[in-house]
Each structure stands twice: as C-alpha cells, then as structure tokens.
Motif scaffolding. Sequence first.
Motif, PDB file in Angstrom:
ATOM      1  N   THR A 183      -2.854   4.340  -3.187  1.00  0.00           N
ATOM      2  CA  THR A 183      -3.805   3.248  -2.984  1.00  0.00           C
ATOM      3  C   THR A 183      -4.644   3.479  -1.736  1.00  0.00           C
ATOM      4  O   THR A 183      -5.832   3.138  -1.710  1.00  0.00           O
ATOM      5  N   SER A 238       0.833  -1.202   0.000  1.00  0.00           N
ATOM      6  CA  SER A 238       0.000   0.000   0.000  1.00  0.00           C
ATOM      7  C   SER A 238       0.868   1.253   0.000  1.00  0.00           C
ATOM      8  O   SER A 238       2.018   1.241   0.446  1.00  0.00           O
ATOM      9  N   ALA A 278      -7.442  -0.042  -5.838  1.00  0.00           N
ATOM     10  CA  ALA A 278      -6.596  -0.050  -4.637  1.00  0.00           C
ATOM     11  C   ALA A 278      -5.920  -1.402  -4.456  1.00  0.00           C
ATOM     12  O   ALA A 278      -4.695  -1.488  -4.310  1.00  0.00           O
TER      13      ALA A 278
END
Length: 375
Positions: free
Chosen positions: A195, A191, A237
């Motif tokens: 995202t 991440s 994401a």
Amino acid sequence: MVVDFSLKPHIISGKDSLETLDAIKDQTILMVCDPFLDGSDELNKIRSHVHANNHVEVFSDVKPNPPLTNIIAGVQVFEKVKPTIMIAVGGGSAIDTAKAIRFFGEKVANTKVACFIGIPTTSGTGSEVTNTAVITDDKNNVKFPIMDDYLTPDISILFPELVMSAPASVSAYSGLDVLTHSLESLVAKDSNLFTEAFSEKAMSVIFDDLVEVVMKQPQNYELRKTVHEASTAGGMAFNAAGLGFCHAIAHQLGAIFHMPHGLACAMTLPYVVEYNAEHSEVALKKYAAAARKCGLVGKAVGDKVAVRKIERTIHQMMQEMNCPKSLRAFGVDHNQAVKETDRVIEYAKKDATFPGNPVVPSDDDLRAVYEKVIG
C-alpha cells in the motif's frame, strides 16, 4: 503481523478502454450517472459501446454527498429493473450512489448483480476501486459509510477523455483528495509495503502534476491520464490500508457546511500531518521518506524539516489553484463554525475512517485541529 493484500478490481486505462464494454450482450443494465451526464456526448460515447441487444435503464438522480432520499429512489428503480449488470459513471457521488443502490437493492429485490463496472469522470475519490460508499442522512446532516468488499467494482475503466473538460475547481479539489488519500494511507495502521508503494507514487504524481494540469495544461492528455491513474492508485492504497482522522473531520465539514469533499480534506490535511508527525515517530519517518522520494526535499534534510515542507507545499498548492484554505475563507460564518465544534468532534470519532489513524487523538487534539481549519 500478517499482511493481507489483494488487487481488485480489473483496471483498464487509456484511449481504447471503453472497448471493454463491447463484450456485454443480452444483459439488463442499470447505469447510474451524474444528472448533467444523462444525454451528454460523454455518456453517449460510453453507450455506443453497449450493444443494442442489452436493456439499459439510466438513473441520474444523483446529488453531491449522496443523500438517503436519492438512494431510496434508486433502489426503487433497481427493484423494478432487476439489473444483471450495473455501470456507475461519474464522480465519487455517482459511484457511491450506485454502490448504495446495489447494497440495498439486492436485499430488497432478492437478486444479485453479476458484474459492477465503475467509470470515474473525476480524478479524485478512488471510489471505482474501493469497498466503501459514503452516504448522507440529510435529515440529521450526518455522513456514514457502507463498507463491504463485494461493493468494490469488478471492473474499473479509466477513460481520460472524460476528465478533460472538468472545471478547474473540480480538478483541484479532486486532486487534493488524492493527496489526502495518499498521505493518510501512507501512515494508516493497516499500511504495508504494497500500500505504501501506491501511496508514495500517487503522492508524487499529485505534487508534480496537479497544479500544472489544473492551471496551465488542462488539455494535456498524458498529464490527465497520469493524474487519473494516480487517483486510482491512491484509492487502492487506502482501500487496503485505511485512512485517518483527516477524513473523519472532512466528512463532518461536508455534512454540516455542504462543501466539496476534496476541499474539506485539503483544509484539514496539513494540520493532521503535523499532528501525526509530532505524536508518532513511525509517521514522522514515513512522511519524511516520502517527501524525499517525491523530490520535495533533498536526501540530507532532517525528518521534521521534510514534514514541514509537505505542510507548506499543500498550502502553496491550494493558493496556486485558488482554493480557500479555511472555513472562514470558504464563507462559513465564524460563530456558526465554532458552534459546531462539539458536533464535529463527536461524529468524527464515530466515523469509520477514524480508527485507521496511527495515533488516537483526544477530544482536545481534535478541537485544536478543527480550530485551525476554522481560520
């Protein structure tokens, strides 16, 4: 750490989004769709935007948790047609089936698809913006993913009218899948700021609007459009950030007990959030910050209390939308569920989503989570 983030595919959303298809001419098109869509008003509306000088072949032998047998049948059609364009219309199973047909079909037929278009009819899987197709070895009851960046559709068309007639259970399970994508990608190992923005926004929409659109306003176009776009945002994401062991377990529940994927995720999600928050300070803070941004708790509330609020809210949403919260409630025999424990653990660890989790759970950790899901 170097951040590697790109925006693909080209996304068109709204009432006039199908007009994108008007530009396609003189092509050979393989359209993959759910069986109930073949010949339906919805598919005819899509086809009305496909110019008559295109050759269109429809493959509708799509099943939930796409089995290899159906993929093989689709590859045979691909080999015969040799499409220049593929259009996948349907839920995650239809789009995943199309991806798998393309993956194997191009190799068998020694040809390339010039453009791949995804048109989702559920607000959940995010498959229209991801590089992954999850298919099932139906002989051994095992799910496995095919992952390659070129499998990400080139164009994704979000036409909200297609989800207006979805049954309440489909909308609920799909929306809970979006919430799972959001919470898992939020804390996943890959991440990043970009995202996390998608994760947090998708999470906020689902917490705010899902129960309302499922239980009270299923014909509210603007709400449907917002949830539909949130599904795509969640897909973007997790496609970049990864997921975690909630999906790794859920894939096994789907393969073994033949339950809807979104429901399997939702049953498992609160316990994975609880585990990650207890074992990762970073995950704890990310969950808590997101809970505050979503308005689940006030700014002064402590991190641990904020995470517990997330867990309680998931359970509450499932109850309000009449979703079974355990395998027992879903109708799975308790002894059978217990008997499958070692198998769930073994294959969850092999699942492609497992390495994305911010913490590596032990076998005992996985067993403890699974036992809670059994109920």
